[in-house]
Design a protein around this motif. Structure first.
Motif, PDB file in Angstrom:
ATOM      1  N   GLN A  37       0.872  -1.167   0.000  1.00  0.00           N
ATOM      2  CA  GLN A  37       0.000   0.000   0.000  1.00  0.00           C
ATOM      3  C   GLN A  37       0.908   1.215   0.000  1.00  0.00           C
ATOM      4  O   GLN A  37       1.653   1.441   0.942  1.00  0.00           O
ATOM      5  CB  GLN A  37      -0.871   0.015   1.258  1.00  0.00           C
ATOM      6  N   ARG A  38       0.881   1.985  -1.051  1.00  0.00           N
ATOM      7  CA  ARG A  38       1.716   3.189  -1.115  1.00  0.00           C
ATOM      8  C   ARG A  38       0.867   4.406  -0.834  1.00  0.00           C
ATOM      9  O   ARG A  38      -0.316   4.431  -1.111  1.00  0.00           O
ATOM     10  CB  ARG A  38       2.356   3.306  -2.488  1.00  0.00           C
ATOM     11  N   ARG A  39       1.517   5.402  -0.297  1.00  0.00           N
ATOM     12  CA  ARG A  39       0.846   6.672  -0.123  1.00  0.00           C
ATOM     13  C   ARG A  39       1.564   7.686  -0.990  1.00  0.00           C
ATOM     14  O   ARG A  39       2.731   7.513  -1.300  1.00  0.00           O
ATOM     15  CB  ARG A  39       0.783   7.078   1.331  1.00  0.00           C
ATOM     16  N   PRO A  40       0.856   8.724  -1.396  1.00  0.00           N
ATOM     17  CA  PRO A  40       1.486   9.718  -2.278  1.00  0.00           C
ATOM     18  C   PRO A  40       2.729  10.343  -1.648  1.00  0.00           C
ATOM     19  O   PRO A  40       2.785  10.556  -0.437  1.00  0.00           O
ATOM     20  CB  PRO A  40       0.389  10.767  -2.469  1.00  0.00           C
ATOM     21  N   ASP A  41       3.722  10.606  -2.478  1.00  0.00           N
ATOM     22  CA  ASP A  41       4.945  11.273  -2.048  1.00  0.00           C
ATOM     23  C   ASP A  41       4.629  12.761  -1.914  1.00  0.00           C
ATOM     24  O   ASP A  41       4.336  13.431  -2.904  1.00  0.00           O
ATOM     25  CB  ASP A  41       6.046  11.028  -3.075  1.00  0.00           C
ATOM     26  N   ASP A  42       4.691  13.264  -0.695  1.00  0.00           N
ATOM     27  CA  ASP A  42       4.305  14.655  -0.436  1.00  0.00           C
ATOM     28  C   ASP A  42       5.126  15.651  -1.256  1.00  0.00           C
ATOM     29  O   ASP A  42       4.586  16.648  -1.740  1.00  0.00           O
ATOM     30  CB  ASP A  42       4.442  14.977   1.057  1.00  0.00           C
ATOM     31  N   ALA A  43       6.417  15.402  -1.409  1.00  0.00           N
ATOM     32  CA  ALA A  43       7.262  16.329  -2.165  1.00  0.00           C
ATOM     33  C   ALA A  43       6.838  16.377  -3.636  1.00  0.00           C
ATOM     34  O   ALA A  43       6.779  17.460  -4.234  1.00  0.00           O
ATOM     35  CB  ALA A  43       8.728  15.917  -2.052  1.00  0.00           C
ATOM     36  N   ALA A  47       5.150  19.608  -5.537  1.00  0.00           N
ATOM     37  CA  ALA A  47       5.791  20.163  -6.729  1.00  0.00           C
ATOM     38  C   ALA A  47       4.816  20.202  -7.905  1.00  0.00           C
ATOM     39  O   ALA A  47       4.790  21.184  -8.654  1.00  0.00           O
ATOM     40  CB  ALA A  47       7.029  19.343  -7.089  1.00  0.00           C
ATOM     41  N   LEU A  48       4.020  19.153  -8.064  1.00  0.00           N
ATOM     42  CA  LEU A  48       3.014  19.152  -9.138  1.00  0.00           C
ATOM     43  C   LEU A  48       1.989  20.259  -8.925  1.00  0.00           C
ATOM     44  O   LEU A  48       1.612  20.954  -9.873  1.00  0.00           O
ATOM     45  CB  LEU A  48       2.301  17.800  -9.203  1.00  0.00           C
ATOM     46  N   ALA A  49       1.542  20.430  -7.708  1.00  0.00           N
ATOM     47  CA  ALA A  49       0.562  21.478  -7.409  1.00  0.00           C
ATOM     48  C   ALA A  49       1.140  22.855  -7.728  1.00  0.00           C
ATOM     49  O   ALA A  49       0.465  23.695  -8.346  1.00  0.00           O
ATOM     50  CB  ALA A  49       0.135  21.399  -5.950  1.00  0.00           C
ATOM     51  N   LEU A  89       4.411  16.470 -18.061  1.00  0.00           N
ATOM     52  CA  LEU A  89       4.376  15.021 -17.828  1.00  0.00           C
ATOM     53  C   LEU A  89       3.116  14.402 -18.416  1.00  0.00           C
ATOM     54  O   LEU A  89       2.061  15.042 -18.458  1.00  0.00           O
ATOM     55  CB  LEU A  89       4.402  14.721 -16.330  1.00  0.00           C
ATOM     56  N   ALA A  90       3.219  13.160 -18.824  1.00  0.00           N
ATOM     57  CA  ALA A  90       2.072  12.421 -19.340  1.00  0.00           C
ATOM     58  C   ALA A  90       0.984  12.366 -18.258  1.00  0.00           C
ATOM     59  O   ALA A  90       1.291  12.203 -17.078  1.00  0.00           O
ATOM     60  CB  ALA A  90       2.496  11.009 -19.722  1.00  0.00           C
ATOM     61  N   PRO A  91      -0.277  12.517 -18.641  1.00  0.00           N
ATOM     62  CA  PRO A  91      -1.367  12.530 -17.654  1.00  0.00           C
ATOM     63  C   PRO A  91      -1.423  11.282 -16.773  1.00  0.00           C
ATOM     64  O   PRO A  91      -1.710  11.390 -15.577  1.00  0.00           O
ATOM     65  CB  PRO A  91      -2.623  12.629 -18.518  1.00  0.00           C
ATOM     66  N   ASP A  92      -1.106  10.120 -17.330  1.00  0.00           N
ATOM     67  CA  ASP A  92      -1.128   8.916 -16.502  1.00  0.00           C
ATOM     68  C   ASP A  92      -0.002   8.907 -15.473  1.00  0.00           C
ATOM     69  O   ASP A  92      -0.165   8.372 -14.375  1.00  0.00           O
ATOM     70  CB  ASP A  92      -1.092   7.648 -17.364  1.00  0.00           C
ATOM     71  N   LEU A  93       1.142   9.531 -15.786  1.00  0.00           N
ATOM     72  CA  LEU A  93       2.218   9.656 -14.798  1.00  0.00           C
ATOM     73  C   LEU A  93       1.799  10.588 -13.667  1.00  0.00           C
ATOM     74  O   LEU A  93       2.063  10.316 -12.500  1.00  0.00           O
ATOM     75  CB  LEU A  93       3.504  10.160 -15.459  1.00  0.00           C
ATOM     76  N   VAL A  94       1.150  11.686 -14.012  1.00  0.00           N
ATOM     77  CA  VAL A  94       0.660  12.626 -13.004  1.00  0.00           C
ATOM     78  C   VAL A  94      -0.355  11.930 -12.097  1.00  0.00           C
ATOM     79  O   VAL A  94      -0.285  12.031 -10.864  1.00  0.00           O
ATOM     80  CB  VAL A  94       0.048  13.887 -13.658  1.00  0.00           C
ATOM     81  N   ALA A  95      -1.285  11.180 -12.701  1.00  0.00           N
ATOM     82  CA  ALA A  95      -2.301  10.464 -11.916  1.00  0.00           C
ATOM     83  C   ALA A  95      -1.660   9.433 -10.994  1.00  0.00           C
ATOM     84  O   ALA A  95      -2.061   9.288  -9.834  1.00  0.00           O
ATOM     85  CB  ALA A  95      -3.305   9.801 -12.851  1.00  0.00           C
ATOM     86  N   ALA A  96      -0.653   8.713 -11.494  1.00  0.00           N
ATOM     87  CA  ALA A  96       0.031   7.712 -10.673  1.00  0.00           C
ATOM     88  C   ALA A  96       0.726   8.368  -9.483  1.00  0.00           C
ATOM     89  O   ALA A  96       0.682   7.846  -8.360  1.00  0.00           O
ATOM     90  CB  ALA A  96       1.036   6.937 -11.513  1.00  0.00           C
ATOM     91  N   ILE A  97       1.337   9.518  -9.698  1.00  0.00           N
ATOM     92  CA  ILE A  97       2.010  10.233  -8.608  1.00  0.00           C
ATOM     93  C   ILE A  97       0.988  10.699  -7.567  1.00  0.00           C
ATOM     94  O   ILE A  97       1.191  10.536  -6.365  1.00  0.00           O
ATOM     95  CB  ILE A  97       2.821  11.423  -9.162  1.00  0.00           C
ATOM     96  N   LEU A  98      -0.121  11.249  -8.025  1.00  0.00           N
ATOM     97  CA  LEU A  98      -1.147  11.742  -7.100  1.00  0.00           C
ATOM     98  C   LEU A  98      -1.803  10.609  -6.317  1.00  0.00           C
ATOM     99  O   LEU A  98      -2.219  10.798  -5.175  1.00  0.00           O
ATOM    100  CB  LEU A  98      -2.202  12.552  -7.854  1.00  0.00           C
TER     101      LEU A  98
END
Length: 128
Positions: A37-43, A47-49, A89-98
């Motif tokens: 179970q991963r949680r989003p990387d806050d950094a 940065a994306l925001a 960044l590709a939208p799926d990469l952004v979604a995966a990070i979020l």
């Protein structure tokens, strides 16, 4: 009721993991075959925001140049341009990070380096 074996005083549990530094903090990384179970990387999320907020500010005409925006935000032009690249960044990469689904090798430091413009090439460069 009696037991055939006595209960030991201590129990040893072996959990394979390694410790890596991510965003200035230490994080446990489990083996690849372990469902985690991963949680989003806050950094990364922060940065994306920032990147999308700054892009919206530039697109709306609030600031004429990125230099003007960098001065207003109190950051260097170099840092602003590196973070602003995250909007490409590709939208799926952004979604995966979020969602916290990015691989352990996807770090802010890695994403701040120049990436290919084409989305398929980004996917292989970011997550080999």
């Amino acid at each position: 009721m009696s037991r055939a074996k006595p209960i030991p005083d201590t129990v040893t549990l072996h959990v394979p993991f390694r410790i890596v530094k991510r965003g200035g903090r230490k994080e446990m990384v489990l083996p690849a075959d372990t469902p985690a179970q991963r949680r989003p990387d806050d950094a990364l999320v922060k940065a994306l925001a920032r990147a999308f907020r700054w892009k919206r500010m530039l697109d709306s005409g609030d600031f004429a140049t990125i230099a003007e925006l960098a001065t207003r935000e109190g950051i260097t032009l170099s840092y602003l341009t590196r973070v602003l690249r995250l909007t490409l960044l590709a939208p799926d990469l952004v979604a995966a990070i979020l969602d916290g689904r990015q691989g352990p090798e996807v770090t802010l430091a890695r994403l701040m380096e120049p990436l290919p413009a084409a989305w398929p090439e980004q996917r292989t460069a970011v997550d080999p």
